[in-house]
Design a protein around this motif. Structure first.
Motif, short mmCIF file in Angstrom:
data_model
loop_
_atom_site.label_atom_id
_atom_site.label_comp_id
_atom_site.label_asym_id
_atom_site.label_seq_id
_atom_site.Cartn_x
_atom_site.Cartn_y
_atom_site.Cartn_z
N UNK A 1 5.65 -17.87 -15.24
CA UNK A 1 6.52 -17.55 -14.10
C UNK A 1 7.91 -17.47 -14.59
N UNK A 2 8.47 -18.71 -15.28
CA UNK A 2 9.86 -18.71 -15.60
C UNK A 2 10.35 -17.39 -16.56
N UNK A 3 9.28 -17.08 -17.45
CA UNK A 3 9.64 -16.02 -18.34
C UNK A 3 9.41 -14.78 -17.74
N UNK A 4 9.05 -14.78 -16.37
CA UNK A 4 8.57 -13.73 -15.71
C UNK A 4 7.74 -12.56 -16.33
N UNK A 5 6.67 -13.24 -16.56
CA UNK A 5 5.56 -12.43 -17.40
C UNK A 5 4.39 -12.66 -16.67
N UNK A 6 3.48 -11.57 -16.73
CA UNK A 6 2.09 -11.50 -16.01
C UNK A 6 1.15 -12.77 -16.43
N UNK A 7 0.95 -13.53 -15.52
CA UNK A 7 -0.10 -14.69 -15.84
C UNK A 7 -1.04 -14.50 -17.16
N UNK A 8 -1.94 -13.28 -16.65
CA UNK A 8 -2.87 -12.82 -17.59
C UNK A 8 -2.47 -12.43 -18.82
#
Length: 146
Positions: free
Chosen positions: A78-85
């Motif tokens: 979330x912090x790195x604004x990346x999709x969890x998958x």
């Protein structure tokens, strides 16, 4: 930003998350092939045969601990604004280690000889198998956190 245990274990979402976890496990077991696949399928069938609903109860009971263990990775995504998958796929070893730390401790405390024996037999290949499940796990978490 909500914590993963809040996301996955709320009264409104937990039943659907548990059902999706069961579907994920079934799919992963079904995908296994070869001699090790036969052992996994036999072990899974043995554990499922312990009593009806056993796997579902275990998943429901472990879900809060799994969510807690995965929360640091979830928060980092979330912090790195990346999709969890995608983030989980890029960190399969960390995801597997977080989950296996919990199941190792639980298996050692199990009162069921079948569960303990089956876990001990399959533990050697467990990390590889958990890592293989990470893409589905990440997608499932993404589904329930949106």
């Amino acid at each position: 930003m909500p914590k993963l245990p809040e996301v996955l274990t709320s009264e409104a979402k937990k039943p659907a998350v548990v059902d999706d976890c069961l579907a994920l496990i079934d799919a992963e077991v079904a995908d296994k092939s070869g001699i090790s696949g036969l052992a996994i399928k036999a072990g899974y069938a043995a554990v499922k045969g312990v009593k009806p609903g056993f796997i579902k109860q275990v998943v429901a009971d472990l879900l809060p601990e799994f969510a807690d263990a995965l929360d640091p990775l979830y928060q980092q995504a979330q912090t790195e604004n990346k999709p969890v998958a995608t983030f989980f796929e890029n960190n399969t070893s960390k995801v597997a280690d977080a989950l296996l730390a919990i199941t190792d401790a639980k298996a050692q405390k199990s009162k069921s000889g079948v569960v303990k024996g089956t876990y001990d037999k399959l533990r050697g290949s467990a990390k590889k198998n958990v890592e293989a499940a990470v893409p589905r796990l990440g997608k499932m978490i993404e589904k329930h956190s949106n």
